[in-house]
Design an enzyme around this catalytic site. Sequence first.
Site, PDB file in Angstrom:
ATOM      1  N   GLN A 157     -15.270  11.441 -79.935  1.00 18.51           N
ATOM      2  CA  GLN A 157     -15.358  10.340 -80.922  1.00 18.51           C
ATOM      3  C   GLN A 157     -14.051  10.226 -81.680  1.00 18.51           C
ATOM      4  O   GLN A 157     -13.517  11.233 -82.160  1.00 18.51           O
ATOM      5  CB  GLN A 157     -16.510  10.618 -81.903  1.00 18.51           C
ATOM      6  CG  GLN A 157     -16.613   9.618 -83.050  1.00 18.51           C
ATOM      7  CD  GLN A 157     -15.850  10.059 -84.294  1.00 18.51           C
ATOM      8  OE1 GLN A 157     -15.702  11.257 -84.535  1.00 18.51           O
ATOM      9  NE2 GLN A 157     -15.370   9.103 -85.070  1.00 18.51           N
ATOM     10  N   ARG A 196     -19.742   9.352-101.867  1.00 14.03           N
ATOM     11  CA  ARG A 196     -21.095   9.896-101.668  1.00 14.03           C
ATOM     12  C   ARG A 196     -21.433  10.694-102.921  1.00 14.03           C
ATOM     13  O   ARG A 196     -20.855  11.750-103.167  1.00 14.03           O
ATOM     14  CB  ARG A 196     -21.138  10.755-100.417  1.00 14.03           C
ATOM     15  CG  ARG A 196     -20.881   9.921 -99.167  1.00 14.03           C
ATOM     16  CD  ARG A 196     -21.098  10.670 -97.888  1.00 14.03           C
ATOM     17  NE  ARG A 196     -20.845   9.803 -96.754  1.00 14.03           N
ATOM     18  CZ  ARG A 196     -20.318  10.205 -95.598  1.00 14.03           C
ATOM     19  NH1 ARG A 196     -20.009  11.479 -95.420  1.00 14.03           N
ATOM     20  NH2 ARG A 196     -20.118   9.353 -94.617  1.00 14.03           N
ATOM     21  N   HIS A 307     -24.522   4.755 -89.239  1.00 15.60           N
ATOM     22  CA  HIS A 307     -23.925   6.038 -89.606  1.00 15.60           C
ATOM     23  C   HIS A 307     -24.960   6.942 -90.281  1.00 15.60           C
ATOM     24  O   HIS A 307     -24.648   7.705 -91.201  1.00 15.60           O
ATOM     25  CB  HIS A 307     -22.717   5.825 -90.520  1.00 15.60           C
ATOM     26  CG  HIS A 307     -21.603   6.824 -90.307  1.00 15.60           C
ATOM     27  ND1 HIS A 307     -20.530   6.580 -89.487  1.00 15.60           N
ATOM     28  CD2 HIS A 307     -21.409   8.074 -90.792  1.00 15.60           C
ATOM     29  CE1 HIS A 307     -19.718   7.634 -89.501  1.00 15.60           C
ATOM     30  NE2 HIS A 307     -20.233   8.553 -90.282  1.00 15.60           N
TER      31      HIS A 307
HETATM   32  C1  FMN Z   1     -22.878  15.883 -91.308  1.00 16.53           C
HETATM   33  C2  FMN Z   1     -22.583  14.623 -90.569  1.00 16.53           C
HETATM   34  C3  FMN Z   1     -21.282  14.347 -90.184  1.00 16.53           C
HETATM   35  C4  FMN Z   1     -21.002  13.174 -89.470  1.00 16.53           C
HETATM   36  N1  FMN Z   1     -19.716  12.973 -89.022  1.00 16.53           N
HETATM   37  C5  FMN Z   1     -19.466  11.917 -88.211  1.00 16.53           C
HETATM   38  C6  FMN Z   1     -18.193  11.792 -87.577  1.00 16.53           C
HETATM   39  O1  FMN Z   1     -17.320  12.626 -87.734  1.00 16.53           O
HETATM   40  N2  FMN Z   1     -17.994  10.708 -86.790  1.00 16.53           N
HETATM   41  C7  FMN Z   1     -18.971   9.746 -86.588  1.00 16.53           C
HETATM   42  O2  FMN Z   1     -18.740   8.768 -85.862  1.00 16.53           O
HETATM   43  N3  FMN Z   1     -20.186   9.870 -87.157  1.00 16.53           N
HETATM   44  C8  FMN Z   1     -20.466  10.924 -87.935  1.00 16.53           C
HETATM   45  N4  FMN Z   1     -21.713  11.087 -88.465  1.00 16.53           N
HETATM   46  C9  FMN Z   1     -22.767  10.095 -88.154  1.00 16.53           C
HETATM   47  C10 FMN Z   1     -23.535  10.508 -86.884  1.00 16.53           C
HETATM   48  O3  FMN Z   1     -22.716  10.402 -85.753  1.00 16.53           O
HETATM   49  C11 FMN Z   1     -24.761   9.616 -86.647  1.00 16.53           C
HETATM   50  O4  FMN Z   1     -24.366   8.265 -86.686  1.00 16.53           O
HETATM   51  C12 FMN Z   1     -25.886   9.847 -87.671  1.00 16.53           C
HETATM   52  O5  FMN Z   1     -25.971  11.199 -88.016  1.00 16.53           O
HETATM   53  C13 FMN Z   1     -27.200   9.381 -87.059  1.00 16.53           C
HETATM   54  O6  FMN Z   1     -28.244   9.520 -87.947  1.00 16.53           O
HETATM   55  P1  FMN Z   1     -29.255  10.787 -87.978  1.00 16.53           P
HETATM   56  O7  FMN Z   1     -28.498  11.897 -88.625  1.00 16.53           O
HETATM   57  O8  FMN Z   1     -30.377  10.286 -88.795  1.00 16.53           O
HETATM   58  O9  FMN Z   1     -29.629  11.105 -86.547  1.00 16.53           O
HETATM   59  C14 FMN Z   1     -22.030  12.237 -89.177  1.00 16.53           C
HETATM   60  C15 FMN Z   1     -23.333  12.520 -89.586  1.00 16.53           C
HETATM   61  C16 FMN Z   1     -23.622  13.696 -90.247  1.00 16.53           C
HETATM   62  C17 FMN Z   1     -25.053  13.984 -90.617  1.00 16.53           C
END
Ligand code: FMN
Length: 432
Positions: A157, A196, A307
Site C-alpha cells: 500500500q 484524531r 478508512h
Molecule cells: C491501526 C490502523 C492503521 C491503519 N493504517 C493504514 C495505512 O497505513 N494505510 C491505509 O491505507 N489504511 C490504513 N488503515 C485503514 C485500513 O486499511 C482499513 O481501511 C480499515 O481498518 C478498515 O476498517 P476495519 O478496521 O473496520 O476493518 C489503518 C487502520 C487501522 C485500524
Amino acid sequence: MSGSSTGQAGRVTGWGAAGAAETPAGRLRRRFPTFDDLQGRARSRVARFAYDFVAGGVGDGAPNVAHNRAAMDAVRIVPRYALDLSGVATATRLFGRDYAAPVGVAPMGNTGMVWPRADAILAAAAQAARIPYVSSTVANVGMEELARIAPDSLWFQLYGCPAEGHRLSLDLIRRAEAAGAHALVVTLDVPMRQKRVHDVRNGLAVPFKYRPRTVLDIARAPVWALEMLRKGQPRFENMKKYVGEDASVGELASFVTQHMTTGVTWDDIARFREAWPRALVLKGIQHPEDAERAVALGVDGIWVSNHGGRQFDAAPASIDTVPAIAAAVGGRAKILYDGSIRSGLDVLRALAVGADFCFAGRAFLLAVAALGEAGGGHATSAFLEEIRGTFGQAGIRSVEEAARATVLHPNAVRFEPEANAAGLEAPRRRAS
Ligand SMILES: Cc1cc2nc3c(=O)[nH]c(=O)nc-3n(C[C@H](O)[C@H](O)[C@H](O)COP(=O)(O)O)c2cc1C
C-alpha cells in the site's frame, strides 16, 4: 469471529469434535469466539494510547466507526435451503492468483505500537492461510522482509509522497515490484492528516513521550510494556533506506511527516499506472464518479472504504456505497471492500451487495493485540471457518453464488438526484 456463526461453522468443518483433547488453538477458539471477545482482551492488555489508536476513529465517540457497524448490521441475506452443500467452496481468484477465501488483511501502519512485530505475525498468518496481506507504507517491518515471510500473499500500500515529483513514491513502487508484491494499493482517502481527538488527548507520539498519563497507561499494561521493552519501540522500517540504517525512531517519524503531506492527484495515479506493471488498486473510493475516473485510467481494482471511519465522520458508511459503485464499474474492475468486517457473516454481506473481495483491519490487529503471536492464526482460521459456515447456512456454495444472494440493503446510497428519500443527493448546480 462472530458469536452465532462460529458454532455452526464448527459443525461444518469438524473443529473441536466432542471428546477430543483440546488443542491450544481449540482453547483460543472457545475463549475468544467473537471479535468482541478479542477486543475486550486487547483493551485490558495493551496501553490505553495504543488501544485507542487502533480502535478509535476521528472525532469524539468515533461516530463513523459506529456508523460502519450499524450499516453492516442492517444488511440482510435471505437464506435458501434444501440444497446439496457437499461442494461448498470459499476459494476465489483475484488478479490472476488463487486465494483460500475472499478476505485479506488491510494495510495498517504503526502496528508495532500495538504488539511488537505485528506486521510479521499477520503476514505469516496470511501466507499460511493463503489470503492477501497488504503491507503499509508506514509498516514497522520493511517490505523486503515481509516479502520473505509472505511471498504468496504480499501486496503493498502506498501513501503518496508528493515532494520532488513523487521521487519517494516512485522509489517505493520500484521496491515493491522488486520485492514481488502482487498488487499496488494507492490510498486516496488521506489527502490531509486529521486530528484524531483520542490520540491528541492521549498524547500519542512517535517515539512515545513519557508524560504522566503515558507512564500511567504503560504501568497498567505490564505484559505489553515488558514486550515493548524487550523488542524496542517500532520504527518506520521502509524509510531506513532514505534516512539511514541507524536512524532513530524519531528521525524516521519526522521523515514520514515531512514527506507524506497531501496525498495524490489523478495525474499522479496516471504516472503510478505507468510505473507499476501488476494489478493497481485505488483505496478509499466512495463516489461512483471517482470509480469511473479510476477505471478510465486503467485501474484493476476499486477498493471501497472510508478508512475504517478514521478520517471523515460525515462520510457514508462504507458498505452503503458499494452497490452504486459496483453498478458504475460494471465489471470493468474488481470491487474490493473494507469497513467493519468482523466475521464471516460480514464477508458474505459485502459480497452480496456487490464486492468481489473483502479486507479487515481491526479484526486482525486486535486479535494480535489480544493474543500476541497466536492472534494471527486465530483470526485467519476464524474467518475461513466462519465464511464457509455462513455460506452453507445461507445456501451459498461459492463466491460467485454469493453475488447472486437475495439481499436487503435498506441504507444503500443512491446517487441519482431524484432518488433521495433515504439516499444522498447528487450535487446541486447553483442557478446562474
Ligand atoms: C491501526 C490502523 C492503521 C491503519 N493504517 C493504514 C495505512 O497505513 N494505510 C491505509 O491505507 N489504511 C490504513 N488503515 C485503514 C485500513 O486499511 C482499513 O481501511 C480499515 O481498518 C478498515 O476498517 P476495519 O478496521 O473496520 O476493518 C489503518 C487502520 C487501522 C485500524
